[in-house]
Motif scaffolding. Structure first.
Motif, PDB file in Angstrom:
ATOM      1  N   TYR A 167       6.878  62.794 -17.158  1.00 24.66           N
ATOM      2  CA  TYR A 167       7.125  64.189 -16.773  1.00 24.66           C
ATOM      3  C   TYR A 167       8.569  64.503 -17.153  1.00 24.66           C
ATOM      4  O   TYR A 167       9.500  63.981 -16.522  1.00 24.66           O
ATOM      5  N   VAL A 168       8.720  65.349 -18.162  1.00 19.55           N
ATOM      6  CA  VAL A 168      10.037  65.704 -18.690  1.00 19.55           C
ATOM      7  C   VAL A 168      10.810  64.429 -19.058  1.00 19.55           C
ATOM      8  O   VAL A 168      11.861  64.137 -18.490  1.00 19.55           O
ATOM      9  N   GLU A 169      10.196  63.676 -19.966  1.00 19.84           N
ATOM     10  CA  GLU A 169      10.816  62.492 -20.577  1.00 19.84           C
ATOM     11  C   GLU A 169      10.995  61.299 -19.652  1.00 19.84           C
ATOM     12  O   GLU A 169      11.486  60.256 -20.061  1.00 19.84           O
ATOM     13  N   PRO A 195       2.658  58.846 -15.486  1.00 15.85           N
ATOM     14  CA  PRO A 195       2.699  59.836 -16.567  1.00 15.85           C
ATOM     15  C   PRO A 195       4.139  60.270 -16.801  1.00 15.85           C
ATOM     16  O   PRO A 195       4.937  60.349 -15.852  1.00 15.85           O
ATOM     17  N   ASN A 205      -4.873  62.583 -15.209  1.00 15.48           N
ATOM     18  CA  ASN A 205      -5.215  61.832 -16.429  1.00 15.48           C
ATOM     19  C   ASN A 205      -5.005  60.340 -16.210  1.00 15.48           C
ATOM     20  O   ASN A 205      -5.761  59.509 -16.703  1.00 15.48           O
ATOM     21  N   THR A 206      -3.930  60.016 -15.482  1.00 16.82           N
ATOM     22  CA  THR A 206      -3.618  58.605 -15.218  1.00 16.82           C
ATOM     23  C   THR A 206      -4.789  57.929 -14.514  1.00 16.82           C
ATOM     24  O   THR A 206      -5.129  56.774 -14.810  1.00 16.82           O
ATOM     25  N   GLY A 241       1.826  59.542 -21.787  1.00 14.28           N
ATOM     26  CA  GLY A 241       2.358  60.896 -21.875  1.00 14.28           C
ATOM     27  C   GLY A 241       1.517  61.769 -22.768  1.00 14.28           C
ATOM     28  O   GLY A 241       0.484  61.335 -23.299  1.00 14.28           O
ATOM     29  N   GLY A 242       1.963  62.988 -22.952  1.00 17.05           N
ATOM     30  CA  GLY A 242       1.218  63.947 -23.764  1.00 17.05           C
ATOM     31  C   GLY A 242       1.493  63.795 -25.246  1.00 17.05           C
ATOM     32  O   GLY A 242       0.578  63.751 -26.067  1.00 17.05           O
ATOM     33  N   PHE A 243       2.771  63.713 -25.613  1.00 18.92           N
ATOM     34  CA  PHE A 243       3.109  63.644 -27.034  1.00 18.92           C
ATOM     35  C   PHE A 243       2.735  62.286 -27.601  1.00 18.92           C
ATOM     36  O   PHE A 243       2.864  61.260 -26.932  1.00 18.92           O
ATOM     37  N   PHE A 249      -7.713  65.363 -10.623  1.00 18.87           N
ATOM     38  CA  PHE A 249      -7.192  66.032 -11.819  1.00 18.87           C
ATOM     39  C   PHE A 249      -6.214  65.168 -12.618  1.00 18.87           C
ATOM     40  O   PHE A 249      -5.638  65.631 -13.600  1.00 18.87           O
ATOM     41  N   ARG A 284      -0.234  64.616  -9.580  1.00 19.89           N
ATOM     42  CA  ARG A 284      -1.522  65.324  -9.567  1.00 19.89           C
ATOM     43  C   ARG A 284      -2.522  64.592  -8.691  1.00 19.89           C
ATOM     44  O   ARG A 284      -2.603  63.360  -8.751  1.00 19.89           O
ATOM     45  N   PHE A 318      -2.504  64.360 -23.284  1.00 13.88           N
ATOM     46  CA  PHE A 318      -2.380  65.653 -22.607  1.00 13.88           C
ATOM     47  C   PHE A 318      -3.683  66.132 -21.958  1.00 13.88           C
ATOM     48  O   PHE A 318      -3.693  66.591 -20.832  1.00 13.88           O
TER      49      PHE A 318
HETATM   50  C1  FMN Z   1       5.677  69.123 -15.804  1.00 12.90           C
HETATM   51  C2  FMN Z   1       5.174  68.242 -16.920  1.00 12.90           C
HETATM   52  C3  FMN Z   1       6.086  67.625 -17.753  1.00 12.90           C
HETATM   53  C4  FMN Z   1       5.643  66.800 -18.803  1.00 12.90           C
HETATM   54  N1  FMN Z   1       6.563  66.207 -19.624  1.00 12.90           N
HETATM   55  C5  FMN Z   1       6.136  65.435 -20.651  1.00 12.90           C
HETATM   56  C6  FMN Z   1       7.081  64.817 -21.542  1.00 12.90           C
HETATM   57  O1  FMN Z   1       8.299  64.961 -21.405  1.00 12.90           O
HETATM   58  N2  FMN Z   1       6.620  64.064 -22.553  1.00 12.90           N
HETATM   59  C7  FMN Z   1       5.270  63.857 -22.750  1.00 12.90           C
HETATM   60  O2  FMN Z   1       4.904  63.150 -23.692  1.00 12.90           O
HETATM   61  N3  FMN Z   1       4.339  64.417 -21.915  1.00 12.90           N
HETATM   62  C8  FMN Z   1       4.742  65.198 -20.887  1.00 12.90           C
HETATM   63  N4  FMN Z   1       3.815  65.769 -20.031  1.00 12.90           N
HETATM   64  C9  FMN Z   1       2.394  65.484 -20.225  1.00 12.90           C
HETATM   65  C10 FMN Z   1       1.869  64.448 -19.234  1.00 12.90           C
HETATM   66  O3  FMN Z   1       2.608  63.241 -19.320  1.00 12.90           O
HETATM   67  C11 FMN Z   1       0.404  64.121 -19.585  1.00 12.90           C
HETATM   68  O4  FMN Z   1      -0.374  65.292 -19.559  1.00 12.90           O
HETATM   69  C12 FMN Z   1      -0.171  63.083 -18.647  1.00 12.90           C
HETATM   70  O5  FMN Z   1      -1.392  62.628 -19.176  1.00 12.90           O
HETATM   71  C13 FMN Z   1      -0.372  63.637 -17.246  1.00 12.90           C
HETATM   72  O6  FMN Z   1      -0.946  62.641 -16.418  1.00 12.90           O
HETATM   73  P1  FMN Z   1      -1.431  63.010 -14.927  1.00 12.90           P
HETATM   74  O7  FMN Z   1      -2.528  64.044 -15.089  1.00 12.90           O
HETATM   75  O8  FMN Z   1      -1.962  61.750 -14.339  1.00 12.90           O
HETATM   76  O9  FMN Z   1      -0.259  63.538 -14.191  1.00 12.90           O
HETATM   77  C14 FMN Z   1       4.241  66.594 -18.999  1.00 12.90           C
HETATM   78  C15 FMN Z   1       3.345  67.232 -18.140  1.00 12.90           C
HETATM   79  C16 FMN Z   1       3.788  68.050 -17.118  1.00 12.90           C
HETATM   80  C17 FMN Z   1       2.782  68.731 -16.217  1.00 12.90           C
END
Ligand code: FMN
Length: 216
Positions: free
Chosen positions: A67-69, A65, A17-18, A97-99, A15, A11, A133
């Motif tokens: 992304y898909v584990e 971040p 989060n990191t 990550g999100g979760f 935009f 991103r 997230f």
């Molecule tokens: C395509 C995609 C896949 C993601 N996969 C995961 C995941 O597997 N596990 C998780 O905890 N968060 C997941 N997330 C959430 C991101 O890790 C989280 O929103 C993070 O803060 C994004 O940081 P960024 O904005 O710097 O990219 C995913 C987000 C996206 C868009």
């Protein structure tokens, strides 16, 4: 100490989060004279400069971040352009990550330890934390509350030189939620969170129902 920080999110900075997490982290990091330079993998025009910084510095921190584990594909593409160093460089990671449960981040964390070795670097540990997230959607006050704990971790990195301390381990929070909380979170996702996701989707210009499955 001087640290080269690489934001591995695909991103753009605005935009990411990191990036917001790094904003707070570097506030703590620099309090006692540690300096840093920050790069964004999302900006391909920076790739040559990132490679130069990686090759000429001994303290590298990648903020990633989930992304898909695991790590984002764009970062993987960039990593494939790096040559192993074998010169005592330390490579540390912020993995977010999100979760919210720590267990979600462990696969990625194990991968990063291997990655440091593959790049011929000393592993400086991983600061792992989820529940991130929505940082970019929050207003200023909530964003401040969610990201401010990273300031203390910036101080910790400056004083310890890595993420291997007990304080960093505890920062992750619970490995898994107790059953009661899991049921509560499941109910929230099906109700209140669904409403908020709908609002976010509408804000992004989405006109279809969240249940729309065009490829099913
Ligand atoms: C395509 C995609 C896949 C993601 N996969 C995961 C995941 O597997 N596990 C998780 O905890 N968060 C997941 N997330 C959430 C991101 O890790 C989280 O929103 C993070 O803060 C994004 O940081 P960024 O904005 O710097 O990219 C995913 C987000 C996206 C868009």
């Amino acid at each position: 100490m001087h640290v080269v920080i690489i934001n591995g999110s695909p991103r753009v900075k605005e935009f990411s989060n990191t990036d917001k997490i790094l904003g707070k982290f570097t506030e703590g990091l620099t309090e006692n004279g540690t300096t840093f330079e920050q790069y964004e993998v999302s900006d391909r025009k920076q790739w040559d400069a990132i490679r130069t910084a990686y090759n000429t510095n001994k303290n590298i921190l990648m903020a990633i971040p989930l992304y898909v584990e695991n790590i984002p594909g764009l970062l993987l593409e960039f990593l494939e352009t790096l040559a192993p160093k074998n010169d005592g460089t330390q490579l540390s990671f912020i993995l977010q990550g999100g979760f919210a449960e720590g267990s979600q981040l462990r696969c990625g964390e194990a991968y990063l330890e291997i990655l440091a070795g593959e790049l011929g670097c000393e592993y400086g540990g991983t600061l792992a934390k989820g529940d991130n997230f929505s940082i970019r959607f929050f207003g200023e006050q909530t964003r401040e509350r969610v990201t401010s704990p990273y300031k203390e971790m910036g101080r910790e990195f400056a004083s310890q030189g890595n993420f291997k301390s007990e304080a960093c381990r505890k920062f992750t929070g619970p490995e898994t939620f107790p059953l009661k909380i899991r049921i509560l979170v499941g109910t929230m996702f099906a109700t209140v969170a669904r409403k908020s996701f709908k609002k976010i989707a509408a804000g992004l210009g989405c006109t279809k129902s969240l249940k729309y499955r065009p490829y099913k």
